[in-house]
Design an enzyme around this catalytic site. Structure first.
Site, short mmCIF file in Angstrom:
data_model
loop_
_atom_site.label_atom_id
_atom_site.label_comp_id
_atom_site.label_asym_id
_atom_site.label_seq_id
_atom_site.Cartn_x
_atom_site.Cartn_y
_atom_site.Cartn_z
N GLN A 39 -34.85 -39.93 17.88
CA GLN A 39 -35.16 -40.38 19.25
C GLN A 39 -36.07 -41.61 19.28
O GLN A 39 -36.35 -42.13 20.35
CB GLN A 39 -35.77 -39.24 20.06
N ASN A 40 -36.54 -42.05 18.13
CA ASN A 40 -37.34 -43.26 18.09
C ASN A 40 -36.40 -44.44 18.33
O ASN A 40 -35.36 -44.56 17.70
CB ASN A 40 -38.06 -43.40 16.75
N ALA A 41 -36.77 -45.32 19.23
CA ALA A 41 -35.90 -46.44 19.64
C ALA A 41 -36.01 -47.67 18.74
O ALA A 41 -35.37 -48.68 19.01
CB ALA A 41 -36.23 -46.83 21.08
#
Length: 164
Positions: A39-41
């Site tokens: 979920q880290n962009a």
């Protein structure tokens, strides 16, 4: 409590842009990868900057694409005690040798800080680098820092002039 340690820097002699995070989170440490939390962009954000889809690539190919674009990665903290992954929980941080790395990169022009902790700690170390480097604070790519992706992408787009 065990100390958590940063990864080695991903740079070469052609690195023009260095992106500094704080310290890898637990998911990244388990995976042995920068920005390993799904979920880290980060990979989507930097992919937009270098105009290349990175998130779907194997990790080593992502790193190769960054290196080809003259982008390097590292963290401002070499090690620290931290339960979980939040920067607010960091205790007893040991600073990374940012000055040593910066001095070893002859083409380096800009250092970008991924998030507030990285900016606060990194700027303290690099505050007197003079006019040789541009320092840029970026919104964190972490899912813990809620902000619309489009807003983050717009902020990260300021890095485009330094891309090969």
């Amino acid at each position: 409590m065990n100390r958590k340690r940063a990864f080695d820097p991903v740079v070469d002699e052609r690195t023009r842009l260095l992106i500094l995070g704080s310290l890898p989170g637990d998911t990244s440490l388990r995976a042995g990868q920068y920005y390993g939390h799904p979920q880290n962009a980060f990979w989507r954000l930097i992919g937009g900057v270098i105009r290349r889809e990175l998130a779907a690539l194997p990790y080593e190919d992502r790193l190769a694409a960054l290196t080809a674009a003259r982008v390097g990665l590292w963290d401002v903290i070499a090690s620290a005690e931290r339960p979980g992954s939040l920067d607010a929980a960091i205790r007893l941080p040991e600073a990374a040798d940012l000055r040593g790395l910066v001095e070893a990169l002859p083409d380096l022009r800009v250092v970008a800080f991924n998030g507030g902790t990285a900016a606060r700690l990194g700027r303290a170390v690099l505050r007197d680098v003079g006019e040789s480097l541009t320092l840029i604070d970026l919104p964190s790519s972490s899912p813990a820092h809620a902000r619309r992706f489009a807003d983050k992408a717009l902020a990260w787009s300021v890095l485009s002039p330094w891309i090969a």
